[in-house]
Design a protein around this motif. Structure first.
Motif, mmCIF file in Angstrom:
data_model
loop_
_atom_site.group_PDB
_atom_site.id
_atom_site.type_symbol
_atom_site.label_atom_id
_atom_site.label_comp_id
_atom_site.label_asym_id
_atom_site.label_seq_id
_atom_site.Cartn_x
_atom_site.Cartn_y
_atom_site.Cartn_z
ATOM 1 N N LEU A 125 -1.808 5.211 12.521
ATOM 2 C CA LEU A 125 -2.200 6.230 11.546
ATOM 3 C C LEU A 125 -0.959 7.045 11.219
ATOM 4 O O LEU A 125 -0.248 7.501 12.131
ATOM 5 C CB LEU A 125 -3.293 7.134 12.103
ATOM 6 C CG LEU A 125 -4.684 6.514 12.251
ATOM 7 C CD1 LEU A 125 -5.638 7.510 12.882
ATOM 8 C CD2 LEU A 125 -5.213 6.048 10.902
ATOM 9 N N VAL A 126 -0.691 7.230 9.941
ATOM 10 C CA VAL A 126 0.562 7.823 9.490
ATOM 11 C C VAL A 126 0.298 9.118 8.727
ATOM 12 O O VAL A 126 -0.591 9.166 7.864
ATOM 13 C CB VAL A 126 1.324 6.827 8.586
ATOM 14 C CG1 VAL A 126 2.520 7.495 7.939
ATOM 15 C CG2 VAL A 126 1.764 5.617 9.387
ATOM 16 N N SER A 127 1.064 10.146 9.044
ATOM 17 C CA SER A 127 1.053 11.396 8.275
ATOM 18 C C SER A 127 2.491 11.736 7.922
ATOM 19 O O SER A 127 3.371 11.713 8.797
ATOM 20 C CB SER A 127 0.426 12.536 9.079
ATOM 21 O OG SER A 127 -0.955 12.306 9.284
ATOM 22 N N SER A 128 2.758 12.020 6.662
ATOM 23 C CA SER A 128 4.128 12.299 6.201
ATOM 24 C C SER A 128 4.178 13.605 5.429
ATOM 25 O O SER A 128 3.185 14.003 4.794
ATOM 26 C CB SER A 128 4.630 11.158 5.304
ATOM 27 O OG SER A 128 4.688 9.936 6.014
ATOM 28 N N VAL A 129 5.346 14.266 5.489
ATOM 29 C CA VAL A 129 5.568 15.487 4.736
ATOM 30 C C VAL A 129 6.993 15.476 4.192
ATOM 31 O O VAL A 129 7.920 15.010 4.863
ATOM 32 C CB VAL A 129 5.327 16.739 5.612
ATOM 33 C CG1 VAL A 129 6.289 16.782 6.794
ATOM 34 C CG2 VAL A 129 5.424 18.015 4.782
ATOM 35 N N VAL A 130 7.162 15.930 2.978
ATOM 36 C CA VAL A 130 8.473 15.960 2.333
ATOM 37 C C VAL A 130 9.149 17.290 2.669
ATOM 38 O O VAL A 130 8.535 18.359 2.556
ATOM 39 C CB VAL A 130 8.338 15.801 0.806
ATOM 40 C CG1 VAL A 130 9.696 15.968 0.130
ATOM 41 C CG2 VAL A 130 7.725 14.451 0.464
ATOM 42 N N TYR A 179 0.826 -1.195 0.000
ATOM 43 C CA TYR A 179 0.000 0.000 0.000
ATOM 44 C C TYR A 179 0.870 1.257 0.000
ATOM 45 O O TYR A 179 0.563 2.241 -0.684
ATOM 46 C CB TYR A 179 -0.928 0.004 1.217
ATOM 47 C CG TYR A 179 -1.879 1.171 1.255
ATOM 48 C CD1 TYR A 179 -3.014 1.187 0.446
ATOM 49 C CD2 TYR A 179 -1.630 2.256 2.086
ATOM 50 C CE1 TYR A 179 -3.885 2.265 0.469
ATOM 51 C CE2 TYR A 179 -2.495 3.342 2.112
ATOM 52 C CZ TYR A 179 -3.619 3.342 1.300
ATOM 53 O OH TYR A 179 -4.474 4.416 1.320
ATOM 54 N N TYR A 180 1.969 1.224 0.760
ATOM 55 C CA TYR A 180 2.862 2.376 0.823
ATOM 56 C C TYR A 180 3.472 2.650 -0.556
ATOM 57 O O TYR A 180 3.503 3.789 -1.012
ATOM 58 C CB TYR A 180 3.977 2.134 1.836
ATOM 59 C CG TYR A 180 4.850 3.348 2.064
ATOM 60 C CD1 TYR A 180 4.543 4.266 3.067
ATOM 61 C CD2 TYR A 180 5.970 3.596 1.265
ATOM 62 C CE1 TYR A 180 5.323 5.395 3.268
ATOM 63 C CE2 TYR A 180 6.756 4.730 1.453
ATOM 64 C CZ TYR A 180 6.426 5.626 2.451
ATOM 65 O OH TYR A 180 7.194 6.748 2.636
ATOM 66 N N ALA A 224 3.699 6.552 -1.448
ATOM 67 C CA ALA A 224 4.887 7.092 -2.127
ATOM 68 C C ALA A 224 4.522 7.967 -3.317
ATOM 69 O O ALA A 224 5.050 9.085 -3.459
ATOM 70 C CB ALA A 224 5.809 5.941 -2.552
ATOM 71 N N PRO A 225 3.608 7.538 -4.210
ATOM 72 C CA PRO A 225 3.203 8.431 -5.309
ATOM 73 C C PRO A 225 2.549 9.720 -4.807
ATOM 74 O O PRO A 225 2.723 10.783 -5.401
ATOM 75 C CB PRO A 225 2.208 7.582 -6.112
ATOM 76 C CG PRO A 225 2.585 6.167 -5.801
ATOM 77 C CD PRO A 225 3.031 6.181 -4.382
#
Length: 423
Positions: free
Chosen positions: A118-123, A85-86, A91-92
């Motif tokens: 629960l995951v939240s990501s920022v570049v 799923y990631y 990733a996209p």
């Protein structure tokens, strides 16, 4: 009485600023806020290599910092499904939008268990605008996941219970309606029933049955209320009407006896009464003679062979079962070849058209007149199609039509009878 500043502080719940240990706790360092935050933090390079991870997340996973930083990828912490799923979704999303918020994943702990999160990501980009780091915040979702599972279990149980209610209501409703209408020599007959609710037994009913000597009895009515109590009252009403008609088929006598039976069952806390039209029909070579009596029910509509319509009023007829000395009125009419008589419950005339207006008895008469000469099956089919186009049918609806074939028409075959929609 005066109190000191310290005493006032203790009495009002103010922090004990004089306590050195407590004061030290308030002096949070950035490192302590990161390492011992109530959520997990992990920073990775753009290829997923773990560059930094906080103590909270390490404790959740049961892993050592030295085993992960610079040696493992974030995907190594995920279950197989989570990794897929990631790679295919998260990733996209990060590549296109630079962030992804509130996504559910499962992490693999050192002891082989899984941790729902629960995951939240920022570049994060460098001064030249090149993406260099992914910062991810992770929240423990075990309690939330357990709550969601419980909610899903409760929803499935409710759906199963509702399905059982549907089946029970449909079975009970079928027992309160004739499985099919009998063939009446020299006449055409048709019926239709639509329940307003699939999980509750309605109170509308109808029947057509032989009385002997070429005479037939018929009735159509509406019981007050819905559910099991209405079903019991419907069953009592149908049984009483049929049994009384065999003993004395006179319409006024039948309704008078039914009123006495229902009044004995009257309960002021749960009123038990109904509206009903009962009648007899005797076909002959030139048409059919119909005797009618009504108790508080909408007037039947007579459609002549010419297409003209007439509301068959029986003024003064009272509700059946509400008063011990209720009065009923009757009348006799003649059906000529090509004539059709329509009985209906108020579910038809109280339905809402597309303009949200109620469909009145006068509108029904005008609509039927627009059909022109019509047979009983044709009439019921047309009205059924009209109901499906209405915006709201809030009540059960029952239709019963009896007609004499026009001169030159073929002898009627099997009667038309449409059972509840839930079937």
């Amino acid at each position: 009485m005066m109190c000191t500043e310290g005493e006032a502080g203790r009495g009002s719940g103010a922090p004990k600023t004089a306590d050195p240990a407590f004061s030290a706790m308030l002096e949070d360092s950035a490192e302590d806020l990161y390492e011992n935050a109530p959520c997990g933090y992990v920073s990775t390079l753009m290829d997923g290599t773990i560059a930094k991870i906080n103590t909270t997340l390490l404790n959740w996973l049961g892993r050592e910092r030295a085993d992960l930083v610079g040696r493992r990828h974030f995907g190594d912490l995920l279950t197989v499904g989570g990794r897929i799923y990631y790679d295919t979704h998260i990733a996209p999303m990060l590549a296109m939008h630079g962030q992804a918020n509130g996504l559910a994943l499962d992490l693999r702990c050192a002891d082989g268990t899984t941790l729902p999160v629960l995951v939240s990501s920022v570049v994060r980009s460098g001064s030249d605008g090149t993406a260099q780091l992914i910062r991810t915040t992770i929240f423990d979702a075990r309690e939330r996941r357990a709550y969601e599972r419980e909610l899903l279990r409760a929803r499935r149980a409710a759906e199963a219970e509702r399905e059982r209610a549907y089946k029970l209501a449909a079975t009970l409703q079928r027992s309160l309606l004739p499985s099919e209408l009998p063939v009446v020599p020299g006449m055409q007959v048709a019926a239709y029933y639509h329940p307003a609710s699939l999980d509750e037994v309605g109170g509308d009913f109808y029947d057509l049955f032989p009385l002997g000597a070429g005479r037939w009895g018929f009735f159509l009515g509406d019981i007050s209320g819905k559910g099991a109590a209405a079903a019991a009252l419907t069953s009592l009403t149908r049984y009483t009407l049929r049994a009384t008609a065999v003993h004395d088929p006179d319409p006024l006598a039948v309704l008078t006896h039914l009123n006495a039976v229902l009044y004995r069952e009257f309960d002021s806390r749960t009123p038990r009464f109904c509206t009903v039209v009962y009648g007899t029909v005797r076909p002959d070579r030139g048409g059919a003679t119909v005797g009618l009596a009504a108790g508080g029910h909408p007037p039947p509509v007579l459609i002549r062979a010419t297409g003209a319509t007439e509301l068959i009023e029986t003024p003064g007829g009272m509700l059946v079962g509400a008063l011990s000395d209720a009065v009923f009125t009757g009348r006799e009419l003649r059906l000529e070849p090509g004539d059709t008589l329509l009985l209906y419950t108020d579910g038809l005339t109280e339905s809402r058209t597309r303009g949200r207006n109620r469909f009145s008895e006068e509108q029904l008469s005008a609509l039927v007149a627009s059909f022109g000469p019509v047979t009983a099956p044709e009439l019921v089919t047309a009205l059924t199609g009209m109901l499906t186009g209405f915006e709201g049918v809030d009540d059960d609806t029952a239709l019963l039509a009896l007609g004499v074939p026009a001169v030159g028409a073929r002898e009627p075959g099997e009667p038309h009878c449409s059972r509840p929609d839930s079937e």
